[in-house]
Design an enzyme around this catalytic site. Sequence first.
Site, PDB file in Angstrom:
ATOM      1  CG  ASN A   9      21.582 -10.696  34.373  1.00 32.86           C
ATOM      2  OD1 ASN A   9      22.831 -11.782  33.653  1.00 32.86           O
ATOM      3  ND2 ASN A   9      20.563 -10.718  33.635  1.00 32.86           N
ATOM      4  CD1 TRP A  10      27.514  -8.585  36.412  1.00 36.69           C
ATOM      5  CD2 TRP A  10      29.608 -10.371  36.027  1.00 36.69           C
ATOM      6  NE1 TRP A  10      28.425  -8.915  37.166  1.00 36.69           N
ATOM      7  CE2 TRP A  10      29.184  -9.462  36.583  1.00 36.69           C
ATOM      8  CE3 TRP A  10      31.002 -11.417  35.347  1.00 36.69           C
ATOM      9  CZ2 TRP A  10      30.888  -9.978  38.106  1.00 36.69           C
ATOM     10  CZ3 TRP A  10      31.785 -10.740  35.987  1.00 36.69           C
ATOM     11  CH2 TRP A  10      31.463 -10.720  37.383  1.00 36.69           C
ATOM     12  CE  LYS A  11      20.808  -8.339  31.284  1.00 35.28           C
ATOM     13  NZ  LYS A  11      19.451  -7.466  30.800  1.00 35.28           N
ATOM     14  CG  HIS A  95      16.734 -12.343  32.355  1.00 37.62           C
ATOM     15  ND1 HIS A  95      16.368 -11.753  30.363  1.00 37.62           N
ATOM     16  CD2 HIS A  95      16.924 -11.693  32.558  1.00 37.62           C
ATOM     17  CE1 HIS A  95      17.068 -10.460  30.524  1.00 37.62           C
ATOM     18  NE2 HIS A  95      17.148  -9.786  31.733  1.00 37.62           N
ATOM     19  CD  GLU A  97      18.426  -9.529  28.519  1.00 30.52           C
ATOM     20  OE1 GLU A  97      19.394 -10.090  28.225  1.00 30.52           O
ATOM     21  OE2 GLU A  97      18.012  -8.158  28.143  1.00 30.52           O
ATOM     22  CD  GLU A 167      15.251  -7.856  35.242  1.00 29.47           C
ATOM     23  OE1 GLU A 167      16.013  -7.591  35.495  1.00 29.47           O
ATOM     24  OE2 GLU A 167      15.272  -9.173  34.596  1.00 29.47           O
ATOM     25  N   GLY A 173      18.020  -2.333  29.400  1.00 30.06           N
ATOM     26  CA  GLY A 173      17.941  -1.794  29.140  1.00 30.06           C
ATOM     27  C   GLY A 173      18.610  -0.917  28.534  1.00 30.06           C
ATOM     28  CB  SER A 213      16.689   1.056  33.517  1.00 28.65           C
ATOM     29  OG  SER A 213      17.366   0.604  32.142  1.00 28.65           O
ATOM     30  N   GLY A 234      21.640  -4.804  35.213  1.00 33.21           N
ATOM     31  CA  GLY A 234      22.202  -5.467  34.054  1.00 33.21           C
ATOM     32  C   GLY A 234      23.193  -4.157  34.098  1.00 33.21           C
ATOM     33  N   GLY A 235      23.083  -3.666  33.205  1.00 33.17           N
ATOM     34  CA  GLY A 235      24.298  -2.663  32.574  1.00 33.17           C
ATOM     35  C   GLY A 235      25.451  -1.838  33.865  1.00 33.17           C
TER      36      GLY A 235
END
Length: 255
Positions: A9-11, A95, A97, A167, A173, A213, A234-235
Amino acid sequence: MRKIVIAGNWKMNKTVAESVKLAADVVAAAKDIKNVVVAIAPTYLALAKVAEVLKGSNVKLAAQDVHWENQGAFTGKVSADMLKEIGVDFVIIGHSEQRTHFGETDETVNKKVKKVQSLDMTPIICIGETLAERKGGRLEAVLTTQVNGAYAGLSADEALRTVIAYEPVWAIGTGVTASDDEAQQAHAFVRSLLTKLYGDNVAQSISIQYGGSMKPENAAGLLAQRDIDGGLIGGAALKADSFLGIVTPGESIKK
Ligand code: 13P
């Protein structure tokens, strides 16, 4: 048997040019991956260009969200048939977010899931508790509400065409990952909710990803857990080598 599904997920990261480059790097790095379903979710803006890069590869295309209406006066939104047209396979829905910043509710999650399924795309349904909810002993209540809300009105056949991403919000993150045990316990509980709704056969067939993470250093331990069937990354998905460092351990794991 369940599939291991690992999605990046590149956000809100990467320009279109950067997305095309990263997609090409992922395609090259993942060319020998056979057992894991690998997907990447760039921004809406980059989807069409990235779709071209993924053509003929074993990497699937995912979108980060969708609107449930077909078209109309919904400024800033994108419909499911627009995603379908450019070859999207998976759509991330609910998600944390989206829930925290943009008013996503279990009801809108449910509408989006139904819309996406009606066009033969696979929803990745995100659920998870905040730290306050976990500390307050509300983990199971939160997951129950989120799962029941997302699956409201879905038949067993439809449920089979979903993926869940567990999640924990406190792990997203932050660099703090749920321990293998914490994650496994939550996943087993989510599967028990699916068993209540659809019976054991269906529940045992739905892939439940872990997200928060996840990185090459902890991927093998998490993926080895009985009820963890992949990851939403993510990251660590923003570089092809670290993303593949998560995918590769999944190759040899059977669920
Ligand atoms: P991080 O891997 O950066 O913690 O993000 C997880 C996530 O939110 C994936 O959807």
